[in-house]
Design a protein around this motif. Structure first.
Motif, short mmCIF file in Angstrom:
data_model
loop_
_atom_site.label_atom_id
_atom_site.label_comp_id
_atom_site.label_asym_id
_atom_site.label_seq_id
_atom_site.Cartn_x
_atom_site.Cartn_y
_atom_site.Cartn_z
N ARG A 123 0.94 -1.16 -0.21
CA ARG A 123 -0.03 0.08 0.02
C ARG A 123 0.72 1.25 0.04
O ARG A 123 0.51 2.18 -0.57
CB ARG A 123 -0.82 0.03 1.28
N ALA A 124 2.08 1.36 0.73
CA ALA A 124 2.98 2.33 0.81
C ALA A 124 3.48 2.60 -0.52
O ALA A 124 3.81 3.89 -0.88
CB ALA A 124 3.96 2.20 1.75
N HIS A 125 3.44 1.54 -1.46
CA HIS A 125 3.95 1.68 -2.72
C HIS A 125 2.67 2.20 -3.80
O HIS A 125 3.15 2.46 -4.86
CB HIS A 125 4.35 0.46 -3.48
N GLY A 126 1.70 2.36 -3.10
CA GLY A 126 0.59 2.79 -4.10
C GLY A 126 -0.09 1.58 -4.80
O GLY A 126 -0.81 1.63 -5.82
N GLY A 127 0.11 0.35 -4.27
CA GLY A 127 -0.49 -0.76 -4.88
C GLY A 127 -1.33 -1.65 -4.08
O GLY A 127 -1.96 -1.05 -3.24
N GLU A 128 -2.09 -2.95 -4.72
CA GLU A 128 -2.89 -3.60 -4.08
C GLU A 128 -2.35 -4.91 -3.86
O GLU A 128 -1.43 -5.35 -4.62
CB GLU A 128 -4.08 -3.38 -4.60
N VAL A 129 -3.07 -5.75 -2.85
CA VAL A 129 -2.57 -7.10 -2.71
C VAL A 129 -4.00 -7.95 -2.73
O VAL A 129 -4.80 -7.50 -1.94
CB VAL A 129 -1.72 -7.41 -1.45
N GLU A 130 -3.85 -9.07 -2.96
CA GLU A 130 -4.88 -9.98 -2.88
C GLU A 130 -4.69 -11.41 -2.59
O GLU A 130 -3.52 -11.92 -3.06
CB GLU A 130 -5.82 -9.97 -3.90
N ALA A 131 -5.37 -12.09 -1.74
CA ALA A 131 -5.15 -13.49 -1.52
C ALA A 131 -6.35 -14.37 -1.90
O ALA A 131 -7.57 -14.00 -1.77
CB ALA A 131 -4.75 -13.77 0.01
N ILE A 140 -0.99 -15.44 -3.42
CA ILE A 140 -0.81 -14.20 -3.25
C ILE A 140 -0.29 -13.21 -4.14
O ILE A 140 0.79 -13.74 -5.02
CB ILE A 140 -0.25 -13.81 -1.82
N ARG A 141 -1.11 -12.20 -4.75
CA ARG A 141 -0.75 -11.50 -5.85
C ARG A 141 -0.58 -9.86 -5.29
O ARG A 141 -1.38 -9.45 -4.76
CB ARG A 141 -1.86 -11.67 -6.67
N ILE A 142 0.36 -9.33 -5.71
CA ILE A 142 0.67 -7.99 -5.44
C ILE A 142 1.10 -7.25 -6.68
O ILE A 142 1.52 -7.66 -7.48
CB ILE A 142 1.70 -7.60 -4.45
N ARG A 143 0.41 -6.13 -6.88
CA ARG A 143 0.46 -5.07 -8.03
C ARG A 143 1.18 -3.78 -7.28
O ARG A 143 0.42 -3.12 -6.48
CB ARG A 143 -0.59 -5.03 -8.72
N ILE A 144 2.14 -3.36 -7.94
CA ILE A 144 2.62 -2.08 -7.65
C ILE A 144 2.77 -1.35 -8.87
O ILE A 144 3.08 -1.88 -10.17
CB ILE A 144 3.90 -2.05 -6.79
N PRO A 145 2.38 0.05 -9.10
CA PRO A 145 2.78 0.94 -10.23
C PRO A 145 4.26 0.64 -10.60
O PRO A 145 5.27 0.69 -9.81
CB PRO A 145 2.44 2.31 -9.69
N ARG A 146 4.28 0.46 -11.77
CA ARG A 146 5.78 0.33 -12.34
C ARG A 146 6.56 1.64 -12.14
O ARG A 146 7.47 1.77 -11.71
CB ARG A 146 5.66 0.21 -14.09
N GLU A 147 5.83 2.85 -12.60
CA GLU A 147 6.30 4.19 -12.10
C GLU A 147 5.42 4.44 -10.87
O GLU A 147 4.44 5.03 -10.99
CB GLU A 147 6.01 5.11 -13.21
N ALA A 148 6.00 4.13 -9.89
CA ALA A 148 5.31 4.04 -8.42
C ALA A 148 4.75 5.33 -8.11
O ALA A 148 5.41 6.38 -8.23
CB ALA A 148 6.16 3.45 -7.26
N LYS A 149 3.25 5.48 -7.81
CA LYS A 149 2.84 6.78 -7.37
C LYS A 149 2.58 6.63 -5.74
O LYS A 149 1.60 5.94 -5.62
CB LYS A 149 1.55 7.22 -8.06
#
Lengths: 365, 117
Positions: free
Chosen positions: A335-343, A354-363
């Motif tokens: 979340r601190a990277h502006g991403g989301e996580v799901e299980a 578990i899948r995480i997604r973070i912006p490639r150019e993190a916001k």
């Protein structure tokens, strides 16, 4: 819960479902200096609104009736109205009806005011309970931080001594005959495993108690990061007979991230997958692009999550001796990277993913 | 034979480190009192000092300062339960060569001692 406030001339409906279900305002807050909420009862005003309407209404009826009657009598005696005894009852009834109508209006006015005051007071109670809850949480976090620092010192020191003695045992085992030496090494390995587990618990508590992580973004080579994690966990994975298949998409070798924090995330995910398969198994780790985001997925062949929605909740664990914070830390860092996580489970009741997604150019939010 | 000074108020850790380092061929002075360690560092030179950070009365930062002031070539390794803390940063600024976390990675310590003069 909906509390219905019944009044003679109306009904107020106050929704109290927003009130905290945990009873912290009474016992807990009272037990802490400065935390007890102020007394909202206002006894004098409260009791006036509770019973004050009775003399008001009765008083209105009596006074208005008396005034109307006196006025009527005055008219009779001054000769403005012809004295007719048959009309006296009618005058009396008219006076009583008028006074009752006036009293009803006054009573309605009072009860409407009371209704509004009750609603405002209830809203104030809810707000104060919320503030008390926030303060309680802040104190909990601060307390957890202090506790974790004490734990770090008071547990890591004896752990350090035990770990060093384990090393002494291993060294000494070399000088023993094969069978005895092997037994001593086995004992030392078990002890060392427990020491590592306890140290990991302390590490998790320390990390969590620091609150939401601050991230410093820089270009991170994800393939290098994954390699570093697997190097660290390699001996433990081998010991548990767990193979790791890494699928790195050539499109997603880099991302803007906090390397140390993201390494902690991948470490926690792989460790979690490893611990879910004590009898051996396999882990699939993939990194690929998903739109403008980098997606990292870790899947195992263990029993899956009992409750996928709960796994990121602090202190939730189904493992013996787990801190229940490993995946919470994952969530917070992502979340601190502006991403989301799901299980989720690969199939119902089997294989956790578990899948995480973070912006490639993190916001960063 | 390199002389090593080990300082830690934890008796078990000092004892185990002394045994291990002697097995690895070092000459070890093991102290549980940092006050005594400060006195010792005024008169005796060691190839390396391995010190705990959080100790009563005199902490590890003072031991680092004394070691580096009296014997600048001495390699100083700090061992701490909080490897990333202001006290650890202070120890580095006073001249500590390395801060290692607890539980101690003994192989990492050996690597540091191998660099001692």
């Amino acid at each position: 819960m909906v509390r219905r406030l019944l009044f003679p001339f109306g009904m107020a409906v106050v929704d109290t479902s927003a009130l905290p279900t945990r009873e912290i305002c009474a016992e807990e807050l009272d037990s802490r200096d400065g935390c007890a909420p102020p007394d909202l009862s206002e006894p004098a005003l409260n009791s006036w609104f509770k019973w004050g309407w009775v003399p008001l209404v009765v008083g209105c009826v009596v006074i208005v009736t008396a005034i109307l009657l006196a006025f009527q009598v005055a008219l009779d005696y001054t000769g403005h109205v012809e004295h007719d005894p048959s009309l006296e009852l009618l005058h009396l009834v008219r006076a009583v009806v008028s006074s009752v109508a006036l009293a009803v209006w006054a009573g309605w006015f009072v009860f409407r005011a009371r209704n509004r005051l009750e609603t405002a007071r209830e809203a104030l109670r809810v707000e104060q309970a919320r503030l008390a809850q926030e303060r309680w949480r802040a104190e909990q976090t601060a307390g957890l931080g202090a506790l974790s620092r004490i734990l770090a010192h008071e547990i890591r020191n004896p752990l350090n001594s035990m770990a060093l003695h384990c090393t002494v045992l291993r060294r000494s085992a070399v000088r023993l005959p094969d069978v005895e030496g092997a037994r001593v090494r086995e004992v030392a390995d078990v002890l060392h495993g427990e020491i590592t587990r306890l140290d990991q618990l302390v590490r998790d508590y320390l990390l969590y108690s620091k609150g939401p992580p601050a991230v410093e973004l820089a270009p991170v080579d994800l393939s290098e990061l994954v390699k570093r994690v697997l190097d660290v966990l390699g001996p433990a994975l081998t010991e548990r007979d767990i193979s790791v298949a890494v699928h790195l998409s050539p499109e997603a070798p880099r991302a803007m991230a906090d390397a140390a924090r993201l390494e902690q995330v991948v470490h926690n995910l792989v460790r979690n997958a490893m611990e879910a398969q004590p009898q051996g198994g396999s882990v699939d780790l993939s990194v690929k692009l998903h739109g403008e985001k980098v997606e990292l997925e870790v899947a195992d062949r263990g029993p899956g999550f009992e409750d996928p929605d709960a796994v990121f909740r602090p202190f939730y664990t189904t493992k013996r001796g787990g801190s229940g914070l490993g995946l919470t830390i994952v969530r917070d860092v992502v979340r601190a990277h502006g991403g989301e996580v799901e299980a989720s489970n690969l199939v119902v009741g089997h294989g956790a993913r578990i899948r995480i997604r973070i912006p490639r150019e993190a916001k960063v939010p | 034979m390199k002389r090593i000074l080990v300082v830690d108020d934890d008796h078990g850790a000092v004892q185990a480190l002394q045994v291990l380092l002697e097995l690895d061929g070092y000459s070890v002075d093991a102290l549980e009192s940092s006050t005594v360690a400060l006195e010792r560092l005024t008169s005796e030179q060691y190839a390396a000092v391995v010190t705990d950070l959080e100790m009563p009365l005199v902490n590890g930062v003072d031991v680092v300062r004394a070691a580096k002031r009296n014997w600048p070539a001495t390699r100083v390794v700090v061992v701490s339960a909080y490897a990333h803390s202001p006290a650890a940063d202070k120890a580095i600024s006073e001249g500590a060569d390395r801060v290692l976390g607890k539980p101690l990675d003994y192989d990492a310590l050996l690597g540091e001692l191998a660099r001692a003069p």
